[in-house]
Design a protein around this motif. Sequence first.
Motif, short mmCIF file in Angstrom:
data_model
loop_
_atom_site.label_atom_id
_atom_site.label_comp_id
_atom_site.label_asym_id
_atom_site.label_seq_id
_atom_site.Cartn_x
_atom_site.Cartn_y
_atom_site.Cartn_z
N HIS A 1 0.83 -1.20 0.00
CA HIS A 1 0.00 0.00 0.00
C HIS A 1 0.87 1.26 0.00
CE1 HIS A 1 -4.30 -1.16 0.44
NE2 HIS A 1 -3.74 -2.33 0.74
N GLU A 2 1.93 1.23 0.75
CA GLU A 2 2.85 2.37 0.77
C GLU A 2 3.44 2.62 -0.62
OE1 GLU A 2 7.39 2.96 2.31
OE2 GLU A 2 5.99 2.07 3.75
N LEU A 3 3.86 1.55 -1.28
CA LEU A 3 4.42 1.68 -2.62
C LEU A 3 3.37 2.11 -3.64
CD1 LEU A 3 6.63 -1.53 -2.52
CD2 LEU A 3 7.50 0.81 -2.72
N ALA A 4 2.15 1.60 -3.50
CA ALA A 4 1.07 1.99 -4.42
C ALA A 4 0.75 3.47 -4.27
CB ALA A 4 -0.17 1.14 -4.17
N GLN A 5 0.71 3.96 -3.05
CA GLN A 5 0.45 5.39 -2.83
C GLN A 5 1.57 6.24 -3.42
OE1 GLN A 5 -0.11 5.68 1.42
NE2 GLN A 5 -1.96 4.43 1.38
N ARG A 6 2.78 5.75 -3.34
CA ARG A 6 3.91 6.48 -3.92
C ARG A 6 3.81 6.50 -5.45
NH1 ARG A 6 9.67 5.94 -4.87
NH2 ARG A 6 10.69 7.89 -4.21
N TYR A 7 3.43 5.35 -6.03
CA TYR A 7 3.18 5.32 -7.47
C TYR A 7 2.12 6.35 -7.85
CZ TYR A 7 5.66 1.14 -9.33
OH TYR A 7 6.59 0.23 -9.79
N ASP A 8 1.04 6.39 -7.08
CA ASP A 8 -0.05 7.34 -7.36
C ASP A 8 0.48 8.77 -7.45
OD1 ASP A 8 -1.85 5.25 -7.30
OD2 ASP A 8 -2.60 5.70 -5.29
N GLN A 9 1.35 9.13 -6.52
CA GLN A 9 1.90 10.48 -6.49
C GLN A 9 2.86 10.73 -7.65
OE1 GLN A 9 3.70 10.57 -2.61
NE2 GLN A 9 1.74 10.51 -1.52
N LEU A 10 3.74 9.76 -7.90
CA LEU A 10 4.76 9.94 -8.94
C LEU A 10 4.17 9.92 -10.35
CD1 LEU A 10 7.54 7.62 -7.43
CD2 LEU A 10 7.55 10.13 -7.49
N LEU A 11 3.06 9.21 -10.53
CA LEU A 11 2.47 9.06 -11.87
C LEU A 11 1.28 9.99 -12.11
CD1 LEU A 11 2.48 5.14 -12.07
CD2 LEU A 11 4.15 6.70 -13.08
N ALA A 12 1.03 10.88 -11.18
CA ALA A 12 -0.19 11.70 -11.24
C ALA A 12 -0.31 12.50 -12.53
CB ALA A 12 -0.24 12.63 -10.02
N ASP A 13 0.81 12.97 -13.09
CA ASP A 13 0.76 13.81 -14.28
C ASP A 13 1.07 13.04 -15.56
OD1 ASP A 13 0.14 16.08 -12.75
OD2 ASP A 13 2.26 16.43 -12.30
N PHE A 14 1.15 11.73 -15.47
CA PHE A 14 1.43 10.92 -16.65
C PHE A 14 0.13 10.67 -17.42
CE2 PHE A 14 5.73 8.74 -15.95
CZ PHE A 14 6.18 9.74 -15.09
N PRO A 15 0.23 10.39 -18.72
CA PRO A 15 -0.98 10.12 -19.52
C PRO A 15 -1.46 8.68 -19.32
CG PRO A 15 0.95 10.02 -20.93
CD PRO A 15 1.45 10.45 -19.57
N VAL A 16 -1.73 8.35 -18.07
CA VAL A 16 -2.19 7.00 -17.72
C VAL A 16 -3.37 7.12 -16.77
CG1 VAL A 16 0.09 5.96 -18.02
CG2 VAL A 16 -0.60 6.78 -15.76
N ILE A 17 -4.16 6.05 -16.73
CA ILE A 17 -5.26 5.94 -15.78
C ILE A 17 -4.77 5.07 -14.63
CG2 ILE A 17 -7.62 5.14 -15.41
CD1 ILE A 17 -8.04 5.55 -18.47
N LEU A 18 -4.78 5.62 -13.43
CA LEU A 18 -4.27 4.91 -12.27
C LEU A 18 -5.35 4.00 -11.67
CD1 LEU A 18 -2.37 7.85 -10.52
CD2 LEU A 18 -1.46 6.15 -12.13
N PRO A 19 -4.94 2.95 -10.99
CA PRO A 19 -5.93 2.06 -10.38
C PRO A 19 -6.69 2.73 -9.25
CG PRO A 19 -3.72 1.47 -9.65
CD PRO A 19 -3.56 2.49 -10.73
N ILE A 20 -7.92 2.30 -9.06
CA ILE A 20 -8.75 2.82 -7.97
C ILE A 20 -8.36 2.14 -6.67
CG2 ILE A 20 -11.08 2.65 -7.00
CD1 ILE A 20 -12.18 3.41 -9.66
N HIS A 21 -8.24 2.92 -5.59
CA HIS A 21 -8.01 2.37 -4.26
C HIS A 21 -9.24 2.70 -3.42
CE1 HIS A 21 -3.94 1.71 -5.56
NE2 HIS A 21 -3.76 3.00 -5.78
N SER A 22 -10.01 1.67 -3.10
CA SER A 22 -11.26 1.85 -2.39
C SER A 22 -11.04 2.33 -0.97
CB SER A 22 -12.04 0.53 -2.37
OG SER A 22 -13.16 0.62 -1.54
N GLN A 23 -11.85 3.26 -0.53
CA GLN A 23 -11.83 3.70 0.86
C GLN A 23 -12.60 2.74 1.76
OE1 GLN A 23 -10.00 6.43 1.85
NE2 GLN A 23 -9.34 6.33 -0.29
N GLU A 24 -13.46 1.93 1.14
CA GLU A 24 -14.33 1.02 1.88
C GLU A 24 -13.70 -0.36 2.08
OE1 GLU A 24 -19.09 -0.09 1.88
OE2 GLU A 24 -18.10 0.38 -0.01
N HIS A 25 -12.84 -0.75 1.13
CA HIS A 25 -12.23 -2.07 1.17
C HIS A 25 -10.70 -1.92 1.22
CE1 HIS A 25 -16.25 -2.88 -0.07
NE2 HIS A 25 -16.04 -2.54 -1.33
#
Length: 389
Positions: A268-292
Motif C-alpha cells: 500500500h505504501e508503494l502503491a500510494q507512492r506510485y499514485d503520487q509519482l504518476l499523477a501527471d502521466f498520460p495514464v489511468i491509475l488504479p482505484i483504491h477503495s476507501q471502503e475495502h
Amino acid sequence: MIPYGRQTISEDDVEAVVTVLKSDFLTQGPVVPQFEQEIANYCDAKYAVAVNSATSALHIACLALGVQQGDFVWTTPNTFVASANCARYCGATVDFVDIDPDTFNLCPFELEKKLKEAEVKGCLPKVVIPVHFSGLSCDMEKIHALSQKYHFRIIEDASHAIGGRYKETIIGCGKYSDITVFSFHPVKIITTAEGGMAVTNDSYLARQLQLFRSHGITRESEELINESHGPWYYEQQQLGYNYRMTEMQAALGVTQLKHLDDWVAKRHELAQRYDQLLADFPVILPIHSQEHYSGLHLYVIQLDEKKTNLDRKYVFNELRNLGIGVNVHYIPVHIQPDYQKLGFQLGDFPKSEYYYQHCISLPLFATLTYDQQDQVVNTLAQILLGQHS
C-alpha cells in the motif's frame, strides 16, 4: 531487470524448510495441518484445506459443490484461465460476466442482467466464481444477495487477495461465499513455492475438499462403508486426485504468514507512492477503495488514449528493453483459442477487451525499493513523456 513481482525469502523461511527436510515427514506430516489451522485462524474461518496449487483448490471447490456435466458456472473474463478451467474439468459449461471498468472486477449489475436472462432461458448458473482482481474484493454483498435470489453457490477466487478486507470482514471469512481460494505462487503476496488453499465454514464441504485432494480415500473409521480389514485399511469412496501440499511447502507458508500484514502494508505504501509519482502521466491509475482494503497483488495502469497516441505494445516492449519487467494481466479468457472453439468470440465482453488493450502491470512487491520504483517511473517518463523524471 526489475520483475513485476517476486517472492521474499528469509533465513527463517530457509531454516523452517530445512527442519522439515531433516524430520521424519516430507509429506502428510504435522506441518500441513498447522499451516491450515493458521490460515483458518487468520481468516476467521472454520476450515482450511491445503493443496498443491490454487488451480487444484478451484477444481476441488467445484467438485465439493457438486459441479458436473449439465451445470453452468460463470466467472469473469479478466482472470487467469484457471478460474474458468476448473469448471470445465468437472464437465460443466462455462460462461462469463463482464467487468466493472473502474475496479476490473466482475460487475454485479452485469451479473444481475445476465441472471435475469438466464432465468428466462432456464440456464442459471450452479456456481459463480468472482475473482478479486489485483487483491481488491468484488462487491460480495451484492453478489451474495443475487445468489440468494437465483440460488447459485459462490467460490471466491481470492488468489490475489490474501490479507485484504471487504468492508468490515477479512477476505476468506466466508460471510458471502461457500468457499474461498488462495494462491501461494511465488509472485503472490506470500508463497509456498507452488500451493493453494481452500477455506470454508461448512464441515461437509471441508470434508469433501479433503477427500478430493487425496484420491477420494479415507481411513476414518466412522466414514467406512465396509467393515475394516485391520489397522492398515482404507477406502477409496469417490474419484479423487493427488493434490496434496508437501510438508516443505507448508513450513514455508507458516513462516511467510507471519509477515503477511506487514507485506500488504508495504504494498500500500508503494502503491500510494506510485499514485503520487504518476499523477501527471498520460495514464489511468488504479482505484483504491476507501471502503475495502486490497491485498494489492498488482499495480495496474492503463494508457489513457485521450492523452497519448502511444501503443500499449510499444510501451510494454520499451519498458522491457530498458530493464523494467512489466506484465499484462490478463488476456481475456474468452478470446483464448481454446475458448473460441467453444463459441466465444471477440466482442462478447467489450469492457474486458478494452481494459486488456490498455493495461500494463508495473513492478510491485514487498521488497521493491524506492530507488527501483524511481527507476520504473523514470523509465516510463522517458517513454511516455520523452524526458527523465
